[in-house]
Write a protein that holds these residues in place. Structure first.
Motif, PDB file in Angstrom:
ATOM      1  N   SER A 131       4.303 -29.261  37.263  1.00  0.00           N
ATOM      2  CA  SER A 131       4.860 -30.338  38.096  1.00  0.00           C
ATOM      3  C   SER A 131       5.253 -31.525  37.221  1.00  0.00           C
ATOM      4  CB  SER A 131       3.872 -30.754  39.193  1.00  0.00           C
ATOM      5  OG  SER A 131       2.685 -31.240  38.606  1.00  0.00           O
ATOM      6  N   GLU A 132       4.447 -31.796  36.171  1.00  0.00           N
ATOM      7  CA  GLU A 132       4.785 -32.892  35.243  1.00  0.00           C
ATOM      8  C   GLU A 132       6.125 -32.613  34.583  1.00  0.00           C
ATOM      9  OE1 GLU A 132       0.198 -33.983  33.988  1.00  0.00           O
ATOM     10  OE2 GLU A 132       1.585 -33.226  32.448  1.00  0.00           O
ATOM     11  N   LEU A 133       6.251 -31.402  34.138  1.00  0.00           N
ATOM     12  CA  LEU A 133       7.488 -31.025  33.468  1.00  0.00           C
ATOM     13  C   LEU A 133       8.678 -31.181  34.414  1.00  0.00           C
ATOM     14  CD1 LEU A 133       8.649 -29.912  30.825  1.00  0.00           C
ATOM     15  CD2 LEU A 133       8.404 -27.614  31.791  1.00  0.00           C
ATOM     16  N   THR A 134       8.426 -30.761  35.649  1.00  0.00           N
ATOM     17  CA  THR A 134       9.480 -30.870  36.658  1.00  0.00           C
ATOM     18  C   THR A 134       9.879 -32.340  36.824  1.00  0.00           C
ATOM     19  OG1 THR A 134       8.425 -29.012  37.778  1.00  0.00           O
ATOM     20  CG2 THR A 134      10.111 -30.201  39.020  1.00  0.00           C
ATOM     21  N   GLU A 135       8.861 -33.245  36.836  1.00  0.00           N
ATOM     22  CA  GLU A 135       9.119 -34.678  36.996  1.00  0.00           C
ATOM     23  C   GLU A 135       9.926 -35.207  35.807  1.00  0.00           C
ATOM     24  OE1 GLU A 135       8.966 -36.703  39.346  1.00  0.00           O
ATOM     25  OE2 GLU A 135       9.244 -38.614  38.276  1.00  0.00           O
ATOM     26  N   LEU A 136       9.511 -34.747  34.602  1.00  0.00           N
ATOM     27  CA  LEU A 136      10.216 -35.200  33.397  1.00  0.00           C
ATOM     28  C   LEU A 136      11.664 -34.737  33.426  1.00  0.00           C
ATOM     29  CD1 LEU A 136       7.667 -34.653  30.474  1.00  0.00           C
ATOM     30  CD2 LEU A 136       8.436 -36.827  31.468  1.00  0.00           C
ATOM     31  N   GLN A 137      11.822 -33.487  33.873  1.00  0.00           N
ATOM     32  CA  GLN A 137      13.185 -32.941  33.921  1.00  0.00           C
ATOM     33  C   GLN A 137      14.025 -33.731  34.918  1.00  0.00           C
ATOM     34  OE1 GLN A 137      12.002 -28.974  34.732  1.00  0.00           O
ATOM     35  NE2 GLN A 137      12.368 -28.284  32.611  1.00  0.00           N
ATOM     36  N   ARG A 138      13.351 -34.116  36.055  1.00  0.00           N
ATOM     37  CA  ARG A 138      14.069 -34.910  37.069  1.00  0.00           C
ATOM     38  C   ARG A 138      14.512 -36.247  36.471  1.00  0.00           C
ATOM     39  NH1 ARG A 138      13.525 -38.956  40.305  1.00  0.00           N
ATOM     40  NH2 ARG A 138      11.430 -39.454  39.521  1.00  0.00           N
ATOM     41  N   ARG A 139      13.563 -36.869  35.737  1.00  0.00           N
ATOM     42  CA  ARG A 139      13.864 -38.174  35.139  1.00  0.00           C
ATOM     43  C   ARG A 139      14.984 -38.036  34.108  1.00  0.00           C
ATOM     44  NH1 ARG A 139       7.708 -40.338  33.937  1.00  0.00           N
ATOM     45  NH2 ARG A 139       6.976 -40.237  36.082  1.00  0.00           N
ATOM     46  N   TYR A 140      14.932 -36.968  33.337  1.00  0.00           N
ATOM     47  CA  TYR A 140      15.926 -36.762  32.276  1.00  0.00           C
ATOM     48  C   TYR A 140      17.338 -36.686  32.867  1.00  0.00           C
ATOM     49  CZ  TYR A 140      18.137 -34.636  28.135  1.00  0.00           C
ATOM     50  OH  TYR A 140      18.936 -34.377  27.062  1.00  0.00           O
ATOM     51  N   THR A 141      17.407 -36.100  34.098  1.00  0.00           N
ATOM     52  CA  THR A 141      18.729 -35.986  34.729  1.00  0.00           C
ATOM     53  C   THR A 141      19.300 -37.360  35.054  1.00  0.00           C
ATOM     54  OG1 THR A 141      17.745 -35.791  36.937  1.00  0.00           O
ATOM     55  CG2 THR A 141      18.229 -33.729  35.753  1.00  0.00           C
TER      56      THR A 141
END
Lengths: 207, 577
Positions: A131-141
């Protein structure tokens, strides 16, 4: 039980074993989902909760090890193998492929309980990690193309001046991009941004 | 002699000449000896022409067998009358008449403008042989002496011609005789040739017989098999060398001895009775081509032999010839092989028993695992706050259920390892089929085999050893499963069918859709295998199990693909169980 409460999936072709494990795992205060074959398990809708899979090595439709390989590609819960045969080569392969435990039937409730606990803990961590990774990926977008271009220089520790020279822009513009990146990624420090980039697999710009 | 001589001197001269002529005539028969009638006449004509100084002399001669008379003629030097004797004969007949018998003894005729005195002379009494016609232009012809000479010549010639004719007859008879002799000789020669051919042939046959007999003898002597002939009294009449090697008796010891000397005492009576029965009724009790019996050697050693008989009848007497082969070694080899097979099949059986036991152990593990899990669950439910009593009771019920089943499996395993061979009880074959299908469920599912059962309700019970029959079905089904392992182009299907076959037998068929068998007759033989792994024991063990249960097992190719393995077991009647 909340939707976040852990669930144990049992895949065994023997009804007696399914019934017994279902009752035993319930008595441990865990949710249970039982399946008679790998196909049933793969096709079932599974709740989004920390989970583990208690898998019989000899399945009617496929070998347990094969199912393990199939599941390795997807975010599947950790596996606890159970087997009627004290099959050493199989247990070795299973453990190498990341199984939590390999239990020979019949097994005690403590063994099972500990294995399930360990598996669920691991799954919780994995889920959190995911889920953290998913959040980071969301932020990166959220980053602009220019900001994504600047990021590798920042995490590599280049001074704004150097980065500006490399990218053919002013030092002040780079400073603005850097501030935006820190804000959008929610990084409190450069060190945190570096960890985030690392997890996202962003390569640092080499000097 | 009517004419007067001119003078005495001339008369004497004339008589002298006549005497000379007569002497010459007397010499003629010597000249004629052995001559033909025609030659005789020719000589006569020449002599008369010369002696009587004739102008013409002609003879007509009847030759035996010839229709027309032979005509000969002589003319004096310088005279010409006609070309051939036939022409001369014609001229004479014209002037004297056709029949010589009618001719006058003397006549003066003009023959072709010449005045000629013609005197015909008969040879033979009636001229039946010949006529001679003498003709002269001399007017005083014939003088008395000339007539004398003519008649003497005629007499001589008659005799000579008659002799010659006789000789000719004789010669012809001789020729005929010769011809007959030659013909007979030729016939005899031919007969002789045939005879000698026949003799040669007979000799050849004889030689052939001798050779053939020699050859037979060589074969007989060289043969490893003992050859013994006995007559219709049961006495040995012929033995070959092998007999001595085999039995230890010299031929001399056996010839004229009863055949029974080569048999164990217990067999002798039986043999004699059987032999008598055969001689009187022609009934055979033994297979004449290879019967195994016990023989006894001179040293009393008994050994197994294989005997073939032949019978020959000569002059109403039967001779029996036995060809006897010592099969001690063969028997020993067979025994060794059988022992080895028994040992190996025991080993093989142990191997499959191992597999079978592993399957049972797995089967045992399942309920055991369930029992343990249920036990723990039960404890946990009871210890929970508040206790989950219903859940605990359910778990306990499952413990009892699965525990019982585990106990049953355990009993089977124990039975399997029991040393006692067969523990027969009345069994429902369908039930055994289900049990084994359960044992094989894992394999069936993992091989993705669909199993269809078609089991008869009225199958009745068979008497058998449960574990062995389980093993039988286990092996047969396992065989089907393994046969379908390489199959990829069609569904893997096992059909299990049970039927009552007649009132006495239960039939079970297991049909697979596998690769099939090329030699269905051999699959039940030990060591027969088409699989890369395996000892080829599985189906051999099946057969030994079926045999032990007085059943029958066989394999047939299935329609389309695969094999049907079938077995029957005797059905038990009655209600006790």
């Amino acid at each position: 039980m909340s939707s976040d409460s852990p669930i144990v999936f049992v895949v065994d072709d023997d009804l007696r074993v399914r019934e017994a494990l279902s009752s035993l795992i319930s008595s441990m205060g865990l949710r249970v989902g039982v399946f008679g074959s790998a196909k049933e398990y793969l096709e079932a809708d599974k709740p989004d909760a920390p989970a583990c899979l208690v898998l019989d090595l000899q399945l009617p439709d496929t070998n347990g090890l094969e199912l393990q390989r199939k599941l390795a590609d997807v975010d599947s819960p950790p596996i606890i193998f159970i087997s009627g045969h004290g099959d050493v080569p199989s247990s070795v392969s299973a453990m190498k492929a990341g199984a939590i435990e390999f239990l020979s039937k019949p097994f005690g409730d403590d063994e099972l309980s500990q294995a399930i606990k360990a598996a669920i803990t691991r799954d919780r961590m994995a889920r959190q990690h995911r889920s953290e990774l998913t959040e980071l990926q969301r932020r990166y977008t959220l980053l602009s193309p220019r900001e994504r271009e600047v990021l590798p220089y920042v995490v590599a520790g280049f001074a704004n001046k150097v980065t500006a020279a490399e990218l053919g822009t002013s030092e002040i513009t780079i400073g603005v991009h850097r501030g935006q990146i820190m804000r959008k990624m929610g990084a409190q420090s450069l060190a945190e941004l570096i960890r985030m980039a690392d997890r996202l697999g962003i390569a640092k710009k080499s000097a | 002699m009517g004419e007067q001589p001119k003078d005495i001197a001339e008369e004497v001269k004339h008589l002298q000449r006549c005497m000379n002529d007569l002497v010459s005539l007397l010499a003629l028969p010597a000249k004629w000896a052995g001559g033909e009638p025609v030659q005789i006449v020719d000589v006569l004509l020449d002599a008369l022409l010369r002696m009587l100084q004739l102008d013409l002399v002609y003879a007509q001669l009847k030759v035996k067998g010839d229709h027309k008379p032979v005509e000969r003629a002589r003319l004096a030097q310088g005279r010409s009358l006609a070309e051939t004797p036939q022409d001369i004969g014609e001229i004479i007949r014209e002037s004297l008449g056709a029949d010589p018998v009618e001719w006058p003894w003397l006549s003066r005729k003009l023959l072709r403008d010449r005045d000629i005195v013609i005197v015909p002379v008969r040879l033979g009494l009636l001229g039946e042989i010949s006529f001679i016609v003498a003709g002269s232009m001399r007017p005083d012809f014939p003088l008395q002496t000339e007539r004398l000479i003519l008649s003497v010549a005629a007499n001589h010639a008659t005799i000579a011609v008659q002799e010659a004719s006789l000789r000719t007859d004789q010669r012809q008879a001789a020729i005929a005789m010769d011809r007959l002799v030659a013909q007979r000789t030729a016939e005899l020669a031919l007969a002789n040739t045939e005879l000698s051919n026949e003799i040669a042939e007979r000799k050849h046959t004889e030689e052939h017989l001798v050779r053939s007999e020699q050859m037979h003898r060589v074969i007989l002597e060289a043969a490893n098999d003992a050859v013994i002939s006995m007559d219709d009294r049961g006495m040995i009449v012929l033995v070959n060398d092998a007999v001595e090697r085999m039995f230890g008796y010299a031929p001399i010891e056996l010839i004229g001895t009863p055949m029974t000397i080569l048999m164990p005492a217990s067999m002798r009576g039986l043999h004699e009775a059987g032999y008598k029965r055969y001689l009187t009724t022609g009934m055979r009790r033994l297979n004449w081509q290879g019967v195994e019996v016990t023989a006894v050697g001179k040293d009393g050693r008994e050994f197994p032999v294989e005997v073939s008989f032949g019978e020959m009848t000569t002059d109403g007497h039967k001779t029996f010839t036995g060809f006897i082969r010592d099969i001690s070694e063969k028997k020993a080899a067979e025994e060794t092989l059988r022992n080895m097979q028994t040992r190996l099949s025991r080993a093989g059986r142990a191997a499959t028993v191992g597999e079978f036991a592993a399957a049972i152990a797995h089967e045992l593990n399942q309920p055991l695992a369930a029992v343990v899990a249920n036990g723990h669950a039960c404890q946990r439910w009871l210890l929970a706050e508040p206790p989950g009593l219903t859940k605990a009771r359910e778990a306990a019920e499952r413990i009892v259920r699965d525990g019982k089943e585990a106990g049953e499996i355990l009993r089977r395993v124990r039975a399997l390892f029991k040393k006692t061979a067969l523990e027969k009880s009345r069994l429902d074959l369908n039930e055994v089929i289900h049990e084994v299908l359960r044992l094989l469920a894992g394999a069936i599912l993992s091989e993705q085999i669909s199993v269809t059962t078609d089991l008869a309700d009225n199958l009745g019970t068979v008497e058998g050893d449960r574990v062995q029959l389980q093993q039988l079905l286990f092996n047969l089904l396992q065989n089907g499963i393994e046969a379908m392992e390489p199959v990829v182009d069609r569904p893997k299907e096992l059909f299990i069918r049970s039927r009552l076959q007649g009132p006495e037998a239960a039939l079970v068929e297991i049909r697979d859709r596998g690769v099939g068998m090329t030699r269905p007759d051999e699959v039940f033989d030990a060591f027969f295998t088409t699989k890369e792994s395996g000892m080829g024991m599985g189906l051999a063990i099946c057969r030994s199990i079926v045999d032990a249960h007085q059943g029958r097992i066989w394999a047939t190719p299935a329609e389309g693909s695969g094999t049907i393995l079938s077995f029957t077991l005797p059905v038990q009647h009655g209600n006790e169980s």
